[in-house]
Design an enzyme around this catalytic site. Structure first.
Site, PDB file in Angstrom:
ATOM      1  N   SER A 147       0.828  -1.200   0.000  1.00 16.52           N
ATOM      2  CA  SER A 147       0.000   0.000   0.000  1.00 16.52           C
ATOM      3  C   SER A 147       0.868   1.258   0.000  1.00 16.52           C
ATOM      4  O   SER A 147       1.756   1.404  -0.828  1.00 16.52           O
ATOM      5  CB  SER A 147      -0.978  -0.038   1.180  1.00 16.52           C
ATOM      6  OG  SER A 147      -1.923   1.003   1.106  1.00 16.52           O
ATOM      7  N   HIS A 148       0.639   2.160   0.947  1.00 13.93           N
ATOM      8  CA  HIS A 148       1.345   3.438   0.970  1.00 13.93           C
ATOM      9  C   HIS A 148       2.629   3.386   1.796  1.00 13.93           C
ATOM     10  O   HIS A 148       3.267   4.415   2.021  1.00 13.93           O
ATOM     11  CB  HIS A 148       0.431   4.525   1.534  1.00 13.93           C
ATOM     12  CG  HIS A 148       0.021   4.280   2.955  1.00 13.93           C
ATOM     13  ND1 HIS A 148      -0.784   3.221   3.316  1.00 13.93           N
ATOM     14  CD2 HIS A 148       0.321   4.930   4.111  1.00 13.93           C
ATOM     15  CE1 HIS A 148      -0.975   3.246   4.624  1.00 13.93           C
ATOM     16  NE2 HIS A 148      -0.313   4.273   5.132  1.00 13.93           N
ATOM     17  N   LYS A 157      -1.138  -9.658  -0.565  1.00 13.85           N
ATOM     18  CA  LYS A 157      -2.492  -9.860  -0.038  1.00 13.85           C
ATOM     19  C   LYS A 157      -3.331 -10.712  -0.987  1.00 13.85           C
ATOM     20  O   LYS A 157      -3.146 -10.691  -2.202  1.00 13.85           O
ATOM     21  CB  LYS A 157      -3.172  -8.527   0.262  1.00 13.85           C
ATOM     22  CG  LYS A 157      -3.338  -7.580  -0.918  1.00 13.85           C
ATOM     23  CD  LYS A 157      -3.939  -6.253  -0.453  1.00 13.85           C
ATOM     24  CE  LYS A 157      -4.204  -5.312  -1.617  1.00 13.85           C
ATOM     25  NZ  LYS A 157      -4.771  -4.015  -1.178  1.00 13.85           N
ATOM     26  N   ASP A 305      -0.845   1.276  -4.773  1.00 16.48           N
ATOM     27  CA  ASP A 305      -1.726   0.234  -5.315  1.00 16.48           C
ATOM     28  C   ASP A 305      -3.114   0.771  -5.651  1.00 16.48           C
ATOM     29  O   ASP A 305      -4.002   0.012  -6.021  1.00 16.48           O
ATOM     30  CB  ASP A 305      -1.822  -0.965  -4.370  1.00 16.48           C
ATOM     31  CG  ASP A 305      -2.647  -0.695  -3.128  1.00 16.48           C
ATOM     32  OD1 ASP A 305      -2.485   0.388  -2.543  1.00 16.48           O
ATOM     33  OD2 ASP A 305      -3.452  -1.567  -2.740  1.00 16.48           O
ATOM     34  N   ASP A 307      -5.643   1.971  -4.012  1.00 19.01           N
ATOM     35  CA  ASP A 307      -6.855   1.700  -3.242  1.00 19.01           C
ATOM     36  C   ASP A 307      -7.226   2.868  -2.333  1.00 19.01           C
ATOM     37  O   ASP A 307      -8.246   2.826  -1.652  1.00 19.01           O
ATOM     38  CB  ASP A 307      -6.751   0.388  -2.460  1.00 19.01           C
ATOM     39  CG  ASP A 307      -5.763   0.428  -1.300  1.00 19.01           C
ATOM     40  OD1 ASP A 307      -4.964   1.387  -1.222  1.00 19.01           O
ATOM     41  OD2 ASP A 307      -5.765  -0.515  -0.488  1.00 19.01           O
ATOM     42  N   ARG A 308      -6.401   3.928  -2.317  1.00 21.62           N
ATOM     43  CA  ARG A 308      -6.712   5.121  -1.538  1.00 21.62           C
ATOM     44  C   ARG A 308      -6.754   6.336  -2.454  1.00 21.62           C
ATOM     45  O   ARG A 308      -6.200   6.319  -3.553  1.00 21.62           O
ATOM     46  CB  ARG A 308      -5.667   5.350  -0.437  1.00 21.62           C
ATOM     47  CG  ARG A 308      -5.588   4.202   0.552  1.00 21.62           C
ATOM     48  CD  ARG A 308      -4.594   4.518   1.649  1.00 21.62           C
ATOM     49  NE  ARG A 308      -4.415   3.377   2.537  1.00 21.62           N
ATOM     50  CZ  ARG A 308      -4.186   3.469   3.840  1.00 21.62           C
ATOM     51  NH1 ARG A 308      -4.128   4.661   4.414  1.00 21.62           N
ATOM     52  NH2 ARG A 308      -4.010   2.402   4.579  1.00 21.62           N
ATOM     53  N   GLU A 391     -11.653   5.759   7.422  1.00 20.72           N
ATOM     54  CA  GLU A 391     -11.035   7.056   7.695  1.00 20.72           C
ATOM     55  C   GLU A 391      -9.687   7.241   7.025  1.00 20.72           C
ATOM     56  O   GLU A 391      -9.212   8.362   6.861  1.00 20.72           O
ATOM     57  CB  GLU A 391     -10.889   7.228   9.212  1.00 20.72           C
ATOM     58  CG  GLU A 391      -9.704   6.537   9.859  1.00 20.72           C
ATOM     59  CD  GLU A 391      -9.699   5.014   9.735  1.00 20.72           C
ATOM     60  OE1 GLU A 391      -8.617   4.412   9.781  1.00 20.72           O
ATOM     61  OE2 GLU A 391     -10.790   4.425   9.588  1.00 20.72           O
ATOM     62  N   LYS A 409     -11.164  -1.457  -1.917  1.00 19.65           N
ATOM     63  CA  LYS A 409     -11.102  -0.003  -2.018  1.00 19.65           C
ATOM     64  C   LYS A 409     -10.674   0.410  -3.424  1.00 19.65           C
ATOM     65  O   LYS A 409      -9.772  -0.191  -4.003  1.00 19.65           O
ATOM     66  CB  LYS A 409     -10.110   0.537  -0.985  1.00 19.65           C
ATOM     67  CG  LYS A 409     -10.514   0.280   0.451  1.00 19.65           C
ATOM     68  CD  LYS A 409      -9.425   0.670   1.435  1.00 19.65           C
ATOM     69  CE  LYS A 409      -8.317  -0.354   1.468  1.00 19.65           C
ATOM     70  NZ  LYS A 409      -7.379  -0.140   2.598  1.00 19.65           N
TER      71      LYS A 409
END
Length: 548
Positions: A147-148, A157, A305, A307-308, A391, A409
């Site tokens: 991710s980040h 994952k 990735d 997803d955010r 959040e 996401k």
């Protein structure tokens, strides 16, 4: 945590990870299975770690890939496995290791044509698209990403046939089997050489099927007709090849201000702690894009990735993720007439109470769940949730016709939704949030960390409401003491205390000797500070009651 003196400033040479030594460590550092930190451990977003720490190495990925191959065989999943990777340096060797094992186990692996990058939501979308017909062998997927997280980290994952993050029961089976395989010296691993495995994999263009379907979740015609000027910083992530195709396919005015792919992420500005972290919700990591806010109607970014989402509006600059979630929910439930009437609004229990107020105004059911997007998967899959968001700037929502879009996401559709909001309402999302704040009050939200021993973290994880003796919080009557989520009665792994004017939630960190305190006040900064202070006192009292 104090702010690093160079937070928000460009990275310098000394901040960069040495990529050759990092990749070499992937192959040469061997994990000690007797050390907990070097075992396979699936958190809320898969297994993560660094090869320098012997926490994400070749042996880990070989064992996890074998465990997944065995798991899908046990479950009877005989369809393709959609395999994606992001732009972190360790994603490349992990990608090779995974293919070697999966293909050797007879798995039909599908990779991006040209060996490019594939965002997390695109893998989810591909799984659901394949399984939608119902008469094919079930597909699942893997996304190789931390991710980040900083450039030194790797992540891995698994997404089962429902397209979303695997739930705790599944990940525990995979984790435990992978650690067993490690302890047995990898003797159970089936493996073939990379070139042979790659030749047997299916090479597929993930880009166009996803892009062509976007019009069924976002009003792309409205964006094009309104001529919304969109600025995009790819943050060096896995969606780098998608934005030009989106622009061309739909005739959108998109300017990609940064399309560099660099495993050191040297183009980033430093995050609050002085680390390079591709967190698109951080004003420090997003400093370069924030500077461009007045050049576009909306500027957006995503983590590696995808997803955010990070939303930069001319009216307010970078939007707090909680603020944008509230605006997105209000807009979507007012502009999706074909959604199920009883579709729920899903939020994590550490998301802003502004969402509660918006849900009440909309007269829509609210479902508050523990931290982790996995809690939204079934609801999105069955169209019981119109929207699920957390959040930390992760969310997804239904297709325009009310069907499932993705159960993971999707930062791309949240970014495009900001452009749709402007096209349809003629106001940017920041202006919409200001209207919500004028109506409901402007809450102040903050997360801080406090030290906690492993024993104290265990107590916090197993708290029950009776262990909390306080009756007030910041001079307000406590209306709820929660250790289980109201929306699904699942354990939250911590404590949430609520009043009419604010709340706090305390949760132990899974990787550090700290616990996290999320707090929100609808009064002022002093009230927020009082909530945070009393939160630590309440937690300390619970520790004392447990003899710690």
């Amino acid at each position: 945590m104090s702010l690093h003196p160079r937070a928000g400033l460009p990275a310098q040479q000394q901040d960069l990870t040495n990529i050759p030594t990092l990749v070499a460590a992937y192959y040469t550092n061997k994990p000690n299975v007797d050390v907990r930190e070097q075992q396979v451990a699936f958190g809320t977003s898969g297994h993560r770690g660094c090869s320098f720490d012997s926490a994400f190495n070749e042996d880990h990925i070989l064992a996890i890939s074998q465990a997944i191959a065995e798991y899908r065989q046990q479950q009877g999943y005989q369809g393709p496995l959609f395999l994606g990777k992001d732009t972190h340096a360790l994603s490349e060797p992990a990608f090779a290791s995974a293919i070697e094992v999966l293909v050797a186990n007879g798995v039909h692996v599908v990779v991006q044509k040209g060996l490019g990058y594939t965002p997390t939501p695109v893998i989810s979308h591909a799984i659901l698209a394949h399984n939608r017909s119902g008469d094919k062998p079930l597909a699942d997927g893997i996304v190789i990403t931390p991710s980040h997280n900083p450039p030194r980290d790797g992540g891995f994952k698994y997404n089962p046939p429902n397209g979303g993050p695997a739930d705790g029961g599944v990940t525990k089976m995979i984790q435990d089997r992978a650690n067993e395989i490690l302890a047995q010296g990898l003797t159970a691993v089936k493996r073939m050489d990379f070139q042979s495995a790659l030749a047997q994999a299916e090479h597929y263009d993930y880009v166009m099927p996803y892009v062509a379907d976007l019009e069924n979740v976002i009003d792309m015609k409205a964006i094009a007709n309104a001529g919304v000027k969109i600025g995009v910083d790819t943050l060096g992530g896995s969606g780098v090849a998608f934005w030009p195709v989106i622009a061309k396919h739909y005739g959108l005015d998109i300017t990609v201000v940064n399309d560099r792919v660099d495993p050191t992420f040297s183009f980033m500005t430093l995050d609050k702690d002085g680390k390079i972290r591709m967190d698109c919700s951080s004003p420090y990591a997003m400093a370069s894009l924030i500077e461009l806010k007045d050049k576009f109607d909306i500027a957006v970014a995503n983590d590696p990735d995808y997803d955010r989402h990070g939303i930069v509006a001319p009216s307010v600059g970078l939007m707090n993720p909680n603020h944008y979630l509230a605006v997105a929910i209000q807009y979507l439930f007012g502009h999706r007439p074909d959604w199920p009437t009883e579709a729920k609004i899903g939020k994590t229990l550490v998301s802003s109470s502004m969402i509660d107020r918006v849900a009440e105004k909309l007269d829509k059911p609210l479902c508050e769940v523990p931290v982790g997007f996995k809690w939204f998967v079934d609801g999105l899959f069955n169209s019981e949730f119109g929207f699920g968001g957390e959040e930390s700037a992760g969310a997804s929502f239904l297709r325009r016709d009310g069907g499932v879009w993705s159960t993971d996401k999707d930062g791309i559709i949240l970014a495009l939704l900001a452009a749709e909001i402007i096209a349809v309402t003629k106001q940017d999302p920041g202006v919409h949030y200001q209207a919500l704040a004028a109506e409901f009050g402007a809450p102040l939200y903050q997360r801080i960390d406090a030290p906690a021993s492993p024993e104290q973290k265990a107590v916090l994880n197993e708290l029950n409401p009776d262990m909390v003796e306080a009756s007030t919080l910041a001079d307000d009557k406590i209306t709820a003491k929660l250790t289980r989520a109201p929306g699904n009665d699942a354990a939250i792994g911590g404590l949430k205390v609520v009043t009419e004017k604010g709340w706090f939630a305390a949760r132990p960190s899974g990787t550090e000797n700290i616990y996290k305190i999320y707090a929100e006040s609808f009064v002022d900064e002093q009230h927020l500070s009082q909530i945070q202070s009393e939160a630590q006192q309440i937690v300390a009292a619970a520790f004392a009651k447990a003899g710690l």
